[in-house]
Design a protein around this motif. Structure first.
Motif, mmCIF file in Angstrom:
data_model
loop_
_atom_site.group_PDB
_atom_site.id
_atom_site.type_symbol
_atom_site.label_atom_id
_atom_site.label_comp_id
_atom_site.label_asym_id
_atom_site.label_seq_id
_atom_site.Cartn_x
_atom_site.Cartn_y
_atom_site.Cartn_z
ATOM 1 N N GLY A 25 5.367 73.870 14.546
ATOM 2 C CA GLY A 25 6.363 72.818 14.713
ATOM 3 C C GLY A 25 7.719 73.193 14.154
ATOM 4 O O GLY A 25 7.912 74.244 13.532
ATOM 5 N N ILE A 26 8.671 72.287 14.368
ATOM 6 C CA ILE A 26 10.063 72.555 14.039
ATOM 7 C C ILE A 26 10.288 72.631 12.542
ATOM 8 O O ILE A 26 11.052 73.483 12.060
ATOM 9 N N LYS A 27 9.636 71.802 11.766
ATOM 10 C CA LYS A 27 9.879 71.805 10.316
ATOM 11 C C LYS A 27 9.475 73.138 9.693
ATOM 12 O O LYS A 27 10.185 73.693 8.848
ATOM 13 N N GLY A 28 8.316 73.654 10.101
ATOM 14 C CA GLY A 28 7.907 74.969 9.627
ATOM 15 C C GLY A 28 8.859 76.057 10.095
ATOM 16 O O GLY A 28 9.127 77.028 9.369
ATOM 17 N N TYR A 29 9.387 75.891 11.301
ATOM 18 C CA TYR A 29 10.354 76.854 11.846
ATOM 19 C C TYR A 29 11.635 76.863 11.015
ATOM 20 O O TYR A 29 12.196 77.931 10.731
ATOM 21 N N ALA A 73 -3.833 66.711 23.780
ATOM 22 C CA ALA A 73 -4.368 67.605 22.746
ATOM 23 C C ALA A 73 -3.332 68.695 22.503
ATOM 24 O O ALA A 73 -3.198 69.630 23.290
ATOM 25 N N THR A 74 -2.578 68.551 21.426
ATOM 26 C CA THR A 74 -1.435 69.439 21.216
ATOM 27 C C THR A 74 -1.337 69.862 19.759
ATOM 28 O O THR A 74 -1.763 69.137 18.858
ATOM 29 N N LYS A 75 -0.774 71.038 19.542
ATOM 30 C CA LYS A 75 -0.479 71.494 18.192
ATOM 31 C C LYS A 75 0.909 70.996 17.792
ATOM 32 O O LYS A 75 1.713 70.623 18.627
ATOM 33 N N GLY A 76 1.180 71.044 16.485
ATOM 34 C CA GLY A 76 2.522 70.720 16.036
ATOM 35 C C GLY A 76 2.533 69.755 14.876
ATOM 36 O O GLY A 76 1.503 69.320 14.366
ATOM 37 N N ASP A 77 3.749 69.418 14.465
ATOM 38 C CA ASP A 77 3.955 68.482 13.370
ATOM 39 C C ASP A 77 3.664 67.055 13.833
ATOM 40 O O ASP A 77 4.109 66.633 14.907
ATOM 41 N N LEU A 78 2.917 66.313 13.044
ATOM 42 C CA LEU A 78 2.461 64.978 13.435
ATOM 43 C C LEU A 78 3.635 64.059 13.793
ATOM 44 O O LEU A 78 3.667 63.465 14.879
ATOM 45 N N LEU A 79 4.606 63.923 12.902
ATOM 46 C CA LEU A 79 5.716 63.010 13.151
ATOM 47 C C LEU A 79 6.530 63.435 14.365
ATOM 48 O O LEU A 79 6.942 62.593 15.175
ATOM 49 N N ASP A 80 6.766 64.729 14.495
ATOM 50 C CA ASP A 80 7.574 65.211 15.608
ATOM 51 C C ASP A 80 6.874 65.002 16.943
ATOM 52 O O ASP A 80 7.482 64.559 17.926
ATOM 53 N N GLN A 81 5.577 65.291 16.999
ATOM 54 C CA GLN A 81 4.853 65.110 18.258
ATOM 55 C C GLN A 81 4.716 63.632 18.611
ATOM 56 O O GLN A 81 4.795 63.260 19.787
ATOM 57 N N GLU A 82 4.524 62.785 17.616
ATOM 58 C CA GLU A 82 4.489 61.341 17.875
ATOM 59 C C GLU A 82 5.835 60.861 18.400
ATOM 60 O O GLU A 82 5.907 60.020 19.308
ATOM 61 N N ARG A 83 6.911 61.385 17.823
ATOM 62 C CA ARG A 83 8.255 61.029 18.283
ATOM 63 C C ARG A 83 8.463 61.433 19.739
ATOM 64 O O ARG A 83 8.957 60.647 20.563
ATOM 65 N N LYS A 84 8.074 62.669 20.059
ATOM 66 C CA LYS A 84 8.276 63.159 21.425
ATOM 67 C C LYS A 84 7.453 62.363 22.429
ATOM 68 O O LYS A 84 7.933 62.039 23.526
ATOM 69 N N LEU A 85 6.220 62.032 22.047
ATOM 70 C CA LEU A 85 5.379 61.258 22.965
ATOM 71 C C LEU A 85 5.971 59.875 23.209
ATOM 72 O O LEU A 85 6.006 59.385 24.352
ATOM 73 N N LYS A 86 6.466 59.234 22.156
ATOM 74 C CA LYS A 86 7.076 57.912 22.301
ATOM 75 C C LYS A 86 8.313 57.988 23.187
ATOM 76 O O LYS A 86 8.501 57.163 24.097
ATOM 77 N N LYS A 87 9.174 58.984 22.950
ATOM 78 C CA LYS A 87 10.405 59.115 23.727
ATOM 79 C C LYS A 87 10.133 59.526 25.170
ATOM 80 O O LYS A 87 10.944 59.267 26.063
ATOM 81 N N SER A 88 8.989 60.148 25.407
ATOM 82 C CA SER A 88 8.673 60.627 26.759
ATOM 83 C C SER A 88 8.363 59.489 27.719
ATOM 84 O O SER A 88 8.484 59.641 28.943
ATOM 85 N N GLY A 89 7.906 58.352 27.179
ATOM 86 C CA GLY A 89 7.483 57.245 28.025
ATOM 87 C C GLY A 89 6.119 57.450 28.663
ATOM 88 O O GLY A 89 5.731 56.703 29.566
ATOM 89 N N ILE A 148 -3.350 65.368 17.673
ATOM 90 C CA ILE A 148 -2.373 66.359 17.227
ATOM 91 C C ILE A 148 -3.099 67.289 16.275
ATOM 92 O O ILE A 148 -3.522 66.892 15.191
ATOM 93 N N MET A 149 -3.267 68.532 16.707
ATOM 94 C CA MET A 149 -4.180 69.470 16.073
ATOM 95 C C MET A 149 -3.420 70.480 15.214
ATOM 96 O O MET A 149 -2.327 70.917 15.575
ATOM 97 N N SER A 150 -4.017 70.857 14.093
ATOM 98 C CA SER A 150 -3.399 71.887 13.257
ATOM 99 C C SER A 150 -3.501 73.253 13.924
ATOM 100 O O SER A 150 -2.657 74.129 13.710
#
Length: 229
Positions: A59-63, A121-137, A147-149
């Motif tokens: 995810g972005i935070k680790g990046y 079923a996706t990897k990544g940061d929990l908050l960021d992936q939740e944000r993207k899913l919400k914004k995606s509609g 959201i998998m480690s």
């Protein structure tokens, strides 16, 4: 196929992701080009990213943290606070990017939803992936969000157990052979690979996969002929 659940990867399967990392990497390399050639900066950043996966995950935070670490190492700690601040801004820009859905995502999900339980079923940061899913509609299409480690065989086995199905009743659709296809095939599930035009180097595998449970599609809309409706 006696499929009950269809799972979708998110980044670069449902929406655009990797190009934002590539654009940020270009800016990062330009920031440090007084210390090393840009290709060497990219190599060092990638090495540090991979080393840090066990600590930060995907995810972005680790990046962002890996960029700061790489900048300190490449510059021998000579970069100033202004450069660190700029790297943090790069990361915030990534976190605030709009969601760009890939072609025909809505149509494909709407076609499949009446017939199957759909899962993210996706990897990544929990908050960021939740944000993207919400914004995606797109959230209303999905029965479950995972959201998998990581995406190894054990991770898919746990997901399938949680869904209360057999592996043979599970279909994974994604852009990565390494993360979305091979582990699922290895545990007896089904997978459809939908490649994206750019893929993170860590996800590359050199293989030609031939298996009765594996299909290839050039776009998301092309998965439909492979799935009974």
């Amino acid at each position: 196929m006696e499929i009950k659940v269809i799972a979708f990867d998110a980044d670069d399967t449902l929406w655009v992701n990797e190009p934002y990392f590539l654009n940020t990497e270009k800016k990062f390399c330009s920031l440090l080009e007084d210390f090393l050639p840009q290709h060497s900066i990219s190599s060092e950043l990638f090495k540090i990213e991979v080393e840090n996966l066990s600590l930060y995950g995907y995810g972005i935070k680790g990046y962002i943290l890996s960029m700061i670490e790489a900048a300190l190492k490449i510059s021998d700690k000579q970069i100033g606070l202004a450069a660190v601040d700029l790297i943090l801004e790069y990361g915030k820009e990534m976190l605030n990017q709009p969601i760009e859905l890939l072609d025909n995502v809505d149509d494909v999900l709407a076609t499949l939803k009446p017939h199957y339980r759909l899962v993210v079923a996706t990897k990544g940061d929990l908050l960021d992936q939740e944000r993207k899913l919400k914004k995606s509609g797109l959230a209303h299409y999905f029965h479950h969000i995972e959201i998998m480690s990581d995406k190894r065989e054990d991770d898919y086995t746990k997901l399938i157990k949680h869904l209360d199905i057999d592996a043979s009743e599970f279909l994974m659709i994604g852009n990565s052979l390494k993360s979305d296809v091979m582990p699922v095939i290895n545990i007896g599930g089904h997978a459809i690979h939908v490649p994206f035009h750019t893929t993170w180097a860590h996800e590359h595998v050199e293989t030609s996969l031939i298996h009765q449970n594996f299909k290839q599609a050039n776009s998301l809309s092309e998965v439909l002929p492979h799935i009974p409706l």
